[in-house]
Design an enzyme around this catalytic site. Sequence first.
Site, PDB file in Angstrom:
ATOM      1  N   LYS A  37       0.700  -1.080   0.049  1.00 59.91           N
ATOM      2  CA  LYS A  37       0.075  -0.004   0.060  1.00 59.91           C
ATOM      3  C   LYS A  37       0.792   1.207   0.019  1.00 59.91           C
ATOM      4  CE  LYS A  37      -0.323  -0.015   5.094  1.00 59.91           C
ATOM      5  NZ  LYS A  37      -1.251  -0.062   6.264  1.00 59.91           N
ATOM      6  N   ARG A 135      -9.395  -0.274  15.771  1.00 65.47           N
ATOM      7  CA  ARG A 135      -9.641   0.485  14.622  1.00 65.47           C
ATOM      8  C   ARG A 135     -10.732  -0.016  13.915  1.00 65.47           C
ATOM      9  NH1 ARG A 135      -3.970   0.832  11.248  1.00 65.47           N
ATOM     10  NH2 ARG A 135      -4.415  -1.146  10.981  1.00 65.47           N
ATOM     11  N   TYR A 270      15.507  31.026   5.473  1.00 63.32           N
ATOM     12  CA  TYR A 270      14.494  31.858   6.227  1.00 63.32           C
ATOM     13  C   TYR A 270      14.396  32.147   7.458  1.00 63.32           C
ATOM     14  CZ  TYR A 270      11.921  30.910   1.579  1.00 63.32           C
ATOM     15  OH  TYR A 270      11.496  30.800   0.657  1.00 63.32           O
ATOM     16  N   MET A 318      11.480  24.821   0.670  1.00 62.24           N
ATOM     17  CA  MET A 318      10.495  23.782   0.025  1.00 62.24           C
ATOM     18  C   MET A 318      11.255  23.138  -0.983  1.00 62.24           C
ATOM     19  SD  MET A 318       7.092  24.899  -2.363  1.00 62.24           S
ATOM     20  CE  MET A 318       6.212  25.417  -0.962  1.00 62.24           C
TER      21      MET A 318
END
Length: 389
Positions: A37, A135, A270, A318
Amino acid sequence: MATIFKRTWATINLDNLAHNIKELTNHSGKDAMAVIKANAYGHGDTAIARELELLGIREFAVSNILEAMHLVNNGIKSDILIFGNIPDTHMGMLSHPNLIQAINSIDDAITLSEFAAANDMQIRAHIKLDTGMGRVGLYGNAAALCDDVMQILTLDGLKLEGIFTHLAAADSEDPADISYTHSQIKLFDDTIALLGANRINFRRVHISNSAGAIYYRDECRTNLDRLGIAIYGHKPDCSHDINLHLKPVMELKSTVCTVKPMPKGGSIGYGRTYTAEKDIIVATVPIGYADGYPRLLSGVGEVLIRGHRAPILGRVCMDQIMVDVTHIDDITTGDIVTLFGYDGDEYISLDEIASKCGTINYEILCGIGLRVPRVIYKNGEVKGIIEYL
């Protein structure tokens, strides 16, 4: 290894995948269901699935129907268990002969049965028991679970082939967690025994995730292990040792794009969170949090360049990070940077990255972004490149 891209890429080593599968199946002595997955934990689901089929794995598990269909549409022939509930609009896809739906409640079973009957289908399914994860799954003591399973067995249109549960704390060494895991195993075993007394048996019975397969091999008397993080070469818990030699399948690489001097007193990044206390040399590397490299590594992470560690200066951006390379000779643009993995004798582990971020190795792997190409290696050669963007 030569530079593959001028920016950032992940290497996927299929030889290490094969090694891990052999280690794990030799240890457990059971059949393996490979959990692929979340794009095979970030490694590239179709590439991983194809190699696993070559290695003899014939059962996979995914989170949802769209993940399953992505594998089917890319030629995967093995059985695929879908853990999550399926929307009504997608139930027709379960007509594919290799798809198996997890049943997480009686209501789920009724809905699937009614759809199957209305569409002249037989839906393959495994029943999920909640023995303590809290769950999804049928919930209660062994007698109640047995009753619920027997009720589901009366429904039309369902081909019930398996039954399973999930261990919540099998990766922990805490005595309370060990006791809890034993209680989960006992509830599951008691339920299976009651079903057996009613002449109800399933072809597939599974309880162990990677941690269960590694640490509770002898206690889990089932015929299938669901192997996830371990097949990708990582321990279920970085603090809990294992008596297996697993090899990481993924390494994360980038390149130096800029090298420049920074005088004493100069600031970087930054928020100006780093100020040089002396004259230094700074290299900029084109990777950032948009690629899945965590911002939490700002000022604490390290990378490898030319076999040396180089600390991150200031905040992770980023798209870029800046590192101190003052102590590394002959740095130049195009030099390969290792974010996690090997560079000569030096190694930055995924667990080190995760620990500095206060998280787990799973999250780092799954967070590697889609703009990072996956370069597939086998027998030391590039066998393919997966580019998502």
